[in-house]
Design a protein around this motif. Structure first.
Motif, mmCIF file in Angstrom:
data_model
loop_
_atom_site.group_PDB
_atom_site.id
_atom_site.type_symbol
_atom_site.label_atom_id
_atom_site.label_comp_id
_atom_site.label_asym_id
_atom_site.label_seq_id
_atom_site.Cartn_x
_atom_site.Cartn_y
_atom_site.Cartn_z
ATOM 1 N N LEU A 116 2.417 52.092 -5.698
ATOM 2 C CA LEU A 116 3.177 52.959 -4.797
ATOM 3 C C LEU A 116 3.006 52.519 -3.338
ATOM 4 N N ILE A 117 1.769 52.258 -2.928
ATOM 5 C CA ILE A 117 1.498 51.835 -1.547
ATOM 6 C C ILE A 117 2.162 50.488 -1.261
ATOM 7 N N MET A 118 2.031 49.550 -2.185
ATOM 8 C CA MET A 118 2.647 48.216 -2.011
ATOM 9 C C MET A 118 4.168 48.328 -1.932
ATOM 10 N N GLY A 119 4.739 49.168 -2.808
ATOM 11 C CA GLY A 119 6.192 49.352 -2.812
ATOM 12 C C GLY A 119 6.695 49.924 -1.495
ATOM 13 N N ALA A 120 5.968 50.927 -0.962
ATOM 14 C CA ALA A 120 6.358 51.540 0.312
ATOM 15 C C ALA A 120 6.238 50.532 1.454
ATOM 16 N N TYR A 121 5.191 49.720 1.407
ATOM 17 C CA TYR A 121 5.007 48.700 2.453
ATOM 18 C C TYR A 121 6.156 47.693 2.441
ATOM 19 N N LYS A 122 6.483 47.185 1.277
ATOM 20 C CA LYS A 122 7.562 46.179 1.187
ATOM 21 C C LYS A 122 8.899 46.770 1.625
ATOM 22 N N GLU B 166 14.434 58.729 -0.992
ATOM 23 C CA GLU B 166 14.269 59.637 -2.128
ATOM 24 C C GLU B 166 14.568 58.934 -3.448
ATOM 25 N N LYS B 167 15.602 58.116 -3.431
ATOM 26 C CA LYS B 167 16.003 57.383 -4.643
ATOM 27 C C LYS B 167 14.889 56.434 -5.099
ATOM 28 N N ASN B 168 14.205 55.799 -4.132
ATOM 29 C CA ASN B 168 13.180 54.808 -4.457
ATOM 30 C C ASN B 168 11.784 55.393 -4.658
ATOM 31 N N PHE B 169 11.498 56.506 -3.949
ATOM 32 C CA PHE B 169 10.119 57.008 -3.959
ATOM 33 C C PHE B 169 9.978 58.473 -4.377
ATOM 34 N N GLY B 170 11.084 59.137 -4.644
ATOM 35 C CA GLY B 170 11.010 60.511 -5.134
ATOM 36 C C GLY B 170 11.130 61.560 -4.041
#
Length: 491
Positions: free
Chosen positions: A22-28, A86-90
């Motif tokens: 989750l953290i890596m995805g948000a960073y990218k 919202e679509k990518n992270f809820g």
């Protein structure tokens, strides 16, 4: 230059595959959205996102909060929309990002009270809905203050004043001492540069002078504890924050010889009995200063702070403050309400149990003062700016004390609160029927200033009774003033 590894390495909770992902995805996602953008300092914009996330990681926040911290400026400063987040992270993370965006809409300008009012109202509302939004905002503000020198002079002053008047008091009320101290010092530097320079030089001079005595005391206390077979997690020295030192010096006519906690020794122990045993050993080694022992473990401060403070005559009679606390107390003093994430995890409870009604909610008593302020705002209406600001100075910004009911319940009050304030804090009916009061068993007048830790008993009329109009003159809390006015109007 920060990297995402710095955030992951400082993450306080167990770093599961899901959390790391989750953290890596948000960073990218944030890095791609901010690509090509620069801050006024000249650094890449993503560095601000990483700095915000690093502060959140250091104080023990969870992966969703850190993800929201990384994404917090994306809808505001890029072409990426909130719906894409919202679509990518809820929904939960998107709502946090939206909350941060809304908090940034109103800025404090000049001295117009309506701007202060609106900004504070937004902060209170955000706190009552999702405390994590305000914690992210504090982390965001901390990095903005660290790069304030790159902005124009007028913006520097506006942002520094807003930080001192709104953000630092909120950090204090949430018990996040480390962020509060840093925010105050950074704002102080811009608001009062001459005093800042003077205090900084003064502290450096006296700290260097006292450092050898502090180090000697640390060594000797450590040796005494070891000889008694007591396990110590950490023993170290710490300097006082500059702005706090400045305020204390002003109260002491700028006489630094009257400041006993310029340098303090902090002893971190495994559990509470060890803290009291350590206090005895410290006093056996060095004579304590009479009247300077404060036990905040048995009687915590209203923001939750716990520790034992004692002032000793150290090596060669040098006066030194010693603070003794457990690791949990230390984390809560530094990280405040954020420490719940770390300790709820350790206690094998879901952090959701603490922080939201549906998803996770801070325990109600933790933010009782937010609830009271919201109720009071509704009572006085949205347009009474003067009363709202005046009330804030007392209810929110002023130091708080604890008083006890005869049954042992704790009532949180501002300093100089009276028995009538105490009565209305329990129930409006007790307030209106109050006829007299006792403090620690002795009769006191109704305008008496309650002292920290006193047991207050309210003597009430058996019959229905309206409050006295004279009470308005001396009550301190907004809730008492509002209830008295309401009851008098009904008559």
């Amino acid at each position: 230059m920060l990297t995402i590894d710095d955030i992951l390495n400082n993450f306080k909770l167990p770093l599961t595959v899901r959390r790391e992902s989750l953290i890596m995805g948000a960073y990218k996602f944030a890095a791609a959205a901010h690509r090509g953008q620069k801050r006024k300092s000249g650094e890449n914009y993503i560095q601000h996102s990483l700095e915000t996330a690093l502060t959140l990681a250091k104080i023990g926040m969870g992966s969703k909060t850190i993800a929201a911290g990384l994404l917090h400026d994306v809808p505001e400063d890029t072409s990426v929309t909130l719906s894409e987040i919202e679509k990518n992270f809820g929904e939960e993370i998107a709502q946090m990002v939206d909350g941060i965006t809304k908090l940034g809409k109103i800025k404090l300008r000049e001295s117009k009270e309506e701007y202060i009012l609106e900004n504070l109202r937004k902060m209170f509302l955000a706190m009552a809905q999702d405390i994590r939004v305000v914690i992210i905002k504090l982390a965001d503000r901390l990095h903005n203050m660290n790069t304030l020198e790159y902005l124009p002079k007028d913006k520097q002053l506006r942002i520094a004043r807003e930080t001192m008047e709104i953000f630092a008091p909120i950090a204090n009320r949430l018990g996040i001492g480390e962020i509060k101290g840093q925010l105050e010092d950074l704002a102080f530097k811009f608001l009062e540069p001459e005093n800042y320079k003077y205090i900084n030089e003064l502290e450096e001079k006296y700290y260097l002078e006292g450092e050898k005595y502090t180090n000697q005391a640390i060594k000797e206390i450590g040796k005494e504890l070891a000889s008694e077979g007591i396990n110590v997690i950490e023993i170290s020295g710490r300097k006082k924050h500059l702005y706090r030192l400045f305020l204390k010096l002003k109260r002491k006519d700028m006489d630094i010889s009257q400041i006993y906690d310029l340098v303090a020794i902090r002893i971190i122990m495994p559990d509470i009995p060890d803290c009291y045993e350590t206090l005895g050993i410290v006093h056996k080694k060095y004579h304590p200063m009479v009247g300077r022992i404060k036990d905040y473990i048995s009687l915590p401060k209203p923001n939750g702070y716990q520790s034992i403070h004692t002032t000793i005559f150290g090596p060669e009679g040098r006066i030194i403050e010693v603070q003794i606390r457990t690791k949990k107390m230390h984390d809560e003093a530094e990280f405040g309400i954020a420490a719940h994430w770390i300790y709820s995890e350790k206690e094998r409870k879901g952090w959701r149990d603490y922080f939201f009604r549906k998803k996770a909610k801070v325990p109600m008593e933790e933010l009782e003062w937010v609830r009271q302020l919201r109720e009071w705002q509704n009572d006085i209406g949205r347009d009474d700016f003067e009363e709202f600001i005046e009330g804030l100075k007392i209810d929110f910004f002023k130091n708080h004390i604890f008083a006890f009911t005869p049954k042992g319940d704790i009532i949180d009050l501002p300093e100089e609160a009276t028995p009538i304030d105490f009565a209305y804090s329990i129930h409006s009916e007790i307030g209106s029927r109050a006829m007299g009061a006792k403090a620690d068993g002795k009769i006191v007048p109704l305008d008496y200033h309650i002292q920290n830790g006193q047991v207050i008993e309210i003597l009430t009329s058996r019959e229905n009774k309206k409050p006295s109009s004279d009470w308005i003159r001396f009550v301190k809390t907004s809730i008492a003033k509002t209830r008295i006015r309401q009851q008098l109007k009904r008559e």
